[in-house]
Motif scaffolding. Structure first.
Motif, short mmCIF file in Angstrom:
data_model
loop_
_atom_site.label_atom_id
_atom_site.label_comp_id
_atom_site.label_asym_id
_atom_site.label_seq_id
_atom_site.Cartn_x
_atom_site.Cartn_y
_atom_site.Cartn_z
N ILE A 1 -3.13 9.35 3.13
CA ILE A 1 -2.31 10.57 3.02
C ILE A 1 -2.00 11.01 4.46
CG2 ILE A 1 -2.25 12.97 2.23
CD1 ILE A 1 -4.48 12.37 0.31
N THR B 1 -2.68 3.66 -3.68
CA THR B 1 -2.64 4.63 -2.57
C THR B 1 -3.71 4.29 -1.55
OG1 THR B 1 -1.99 6.30 -4.18
CG2 THR B 1 -2.61 7.08 -1.99
N ARG B 2 -3.27 4.27 -0.29
CA ARG B 2 -4.21 3.90 0.77
C ARG B 2 -4.47 5.07 1.73
NH1 ARG B 2 -7.82 0.15 2.62
NH2 ARG B 2 -7.31 -0.68 4.67
N LEU C 1 -9.52 7.31 0.27
CA LEU C 1 -8.26 7.24 1.00
C LEU C 1 -8.47 7.57 2.47
CD1 LEU C 1 -6.12 9.35 -1.51
CD2 LEU C 1 -6.43 6.87 -1.49
N ASP D 1 0.85 -1.20 0.00
CA ASP D 1 0.00 0.00 0.00
C ASP D 1 0.88 1.25 0.00
OD1 ASP D 1 -2.33 -1.39 0.03
OD2 ASP D 1 -2.80 -1.04 2.15
N GLU D 2 0.46 2.23 -0.77
CA GLU D 2 1.24 3.47 -0.82
C GLU D 2 0.62 4.52 0.10
OE1 GLU D 2 1.34 4.55 -4.97
OE2 GLU D 2 2.68 2.88 -5.45
N VAL D 3 1.50 5.29 0.72
CA VAL D 3 1.05 6.36 1.62
C VAL D 3 1.72 7.65 1.18
CG1 VAL D 3 1.01 7.18 4.01
CG2 VAL D 3 0.76 4.73 3.53
N ILE D 4 0.92 8.65 0.91
CA ILE D 4 1.47 9.93 0.44
C ILE D 4 1.89 10.78 1.63
CG2 ILE D 4 0.88 12.08 -0.76
CD1 ILE D 4 -0.82 10.40 -2.64
N VAL E 1 -1.35 10.12 -6.53
CA VAL E 1 -2.28 9.05 -6.17
C VAL E 1 -2.29 7.98 -7.26
CG1 VAL E 1 -4.72 8.49 -5.73
CG2 VAL E 1 -3.76 10.60 -4.81
N THR E 2 -2.21 6.72 -6.84
CA THR E 2 -2.32 5.60 -7.79
C THR E 2 -3.39 4.64 -7.25
OG1 THR E 2 -0.82 4.06 -6.66
CG2 THR E 2 0.20 5.70 -8.13
N VAL F 1 5.27 7.59 -0.45
CA VAL F 1 5.37 8.33 -1.72
C VAL F 1 5.41 9.80 -1.35
CG1 VAL F 1 4.15 8.91 -3.86
CG2 VAL F 1 4.10 6.56 -2.99
#
Ligand code: PLP
Length: 396
Positions: free
Chosen positions: A165, A162-163, A195, A114-117, A158-159, A138
């Motif tokens: 922010i 993305t989970r 998100l 999972d990506e986190v901005i 965001v992709t 990210v």
């Protein structure tokens, strides 16, 4: 020998900067230390009395994993006041500092990959915890926009993976305070792309000039169900060593946090819980006012000294208790003349030439920044900052 996950993180950069300052002191040098993320202050009277009363009453047992009910109720009242919404004790977990609240959030929300901005410069623990939890940080560079992220930049990051922010306002290290349109834009994006928002408002009590701190859920109520509020008393009550923070959000998330925390630390220190409860019940706000006015005056003293900088812009210092210097212009011109090439070099020079310790922006993902904490005694503040100005102005 060690697990692979140990490759994901080093010791916190701010802790390393503190250690370098201490090593210099131990080596016999007189150092003015601007590295600490804490305020030099006495103890709030209700904290001291609450702790002593708890000890004298013989309190010594485990509490509920996520804190005594009375404290969670008092925190729910505080959050209700802060957000102008009704929050219940079931939606609040007391943690061993805000750091644990953040770690709990990462561990119960993130799946591997999972990506986190995270807006950059960032407080180093954010990406470290995301990595430990199996996620991928990210970064969104905020430097070109006065350290406040542009919503289009976040949108571009965001992709499908993305989970969440992370929003930290007022910001450590930059002192930026996010404005309402930015928060609104982030909230709309979070709703649109489904998100989570991790909203760290540990410095919310410290905003300066015309700036105001806005809890995101108070501006856009629809975002509340996807927001986890992270806060604590390390900064607002100058209570770093007591380790009381909290996490507030959907009851389902808090239940998962309770289960997770039951296998890690169990309850936060019981005496500290009672002390904070006593303060929330009996405190009349005068301690907080004194802390705020002390910081406001330190900020003003600091800005006056820093106004003599010739090649570095005077920082805005909108919130928190940090001056964040943008060294990019200085580095550009000085590096061509065999001078420093990154903020790390400047930090080394400050320590060796001026006896001043500060934190390099490299720690925060920005090799052109320098963080100076002004939560130190005023007499040291003036002398230390003057030395910094002298060193920085000397580079051609
Ligand atoms: N969040 C931010 C942005 C911080 O700067 C800090 C401490 O420096 C924390 C959370 C953690 O604070 P604590 O764990 O002491 O409550």
């Amino acid at each position: 020998m060690l697990a692979q996950r140990t490759n994901l993180f080093g010791s916190s950069g701010t802790a390393a900067a503190r250690a370098a300052a201490k090593a210099a002191v131990d080596g016999g040098k007189e150092i003015i230390d601007f590295t600490a993320g804490e305020i030099w202050s006495d103890l709030a009277p209700a904290i001291r009395d609450g702790a002593i009363d708890a000890i004298n009453s013989g309190i010594n047992r485990y509490t509920d994993t996520i804190g005594i009910t009375e404290l969670r109720e008092a925190l729910a009242r505080k959050i209700s006041h802060d957000t102008s919404q009704i929050w219940k004790a079931e939606e609040v977990a007391v943690t061993s500092g805000a750091k644990q609240a953040l770690f709990n959030a990462a561990m119960v929300l993130l799946n591997p990959g999972d990506e986190v901005i995270i807006p950059a410069p960032y407080w180093t623990t954010f990406p470290a915890q995301v990595l430990i939890a199996g996620g991928t940080p990210v970064f969104v560079d905020t430097r070109a926009n006065g350290y406040v992220p542009r919503v289009i930049d976040i949108q571009a990051a965001v992709t499908d993976r993305t989970r969440a922010i992370v929003i930290n306002t007022p910001n450590n290290p930059t002192g930026a305070v996010y404005d309402v349109p930015t928060l609104r834009g982030i909230a709309d994006l979070a709703i649109d792309r489904n998100l989570w928002i991790i909203f760290d408002e540990c410095y919310g009590d410290f905003v300066h000039g015309h700036h105001t701190h806005h809890p995101i859920a108070s501006i856009i109520p629809e975002v509340r169900s996807r927001t986890l509020i992270v806060n604590g008393f390390s900064k607002s009550l100058a209570l770093t060593g007591w380790r009381i923070g909290y996490l507030a959000g959907l009851q389902e998330v808090i239940n998962a946090v309770k289960a997770f925390q039951s296998h890690t630390t169990s309850n936060p220190n019981v005496i500290a819980q009672h002390a904070v409860l006593a303060h929330l019940r009996r405190g009349d706000g005068s301690y907080e006012s004194r802390l705020r006015s002390r910081l406001a005056s330190a900020r003003q003293i600091g800005l006056n000294v820093l106004s003599s900088l010739t090649r570095v812009p005077v920082p805005k210092a909108a919130g928190g208790f940090y001056f964040y210097l943008d060294l990019s212009r200085l580095l550009q011109s000085a590096s061509g003349n065999d001078g420093p090439t990154t903020a790390d070099d400047i930090v080394d020079s400050l320590l060796s030439k001026a006896g001043v310790a500060a934190v390099s922006g490299t720690t925060f993902g920005d090799p052109t920044g320098l963080r100076i904490s002004y939560g130190i005694p005023p007499e040291k503040l003036r002398i230390g900052l003057s030395r910094i100005v002298e060193v920085l102005n000397a580079w051609e």
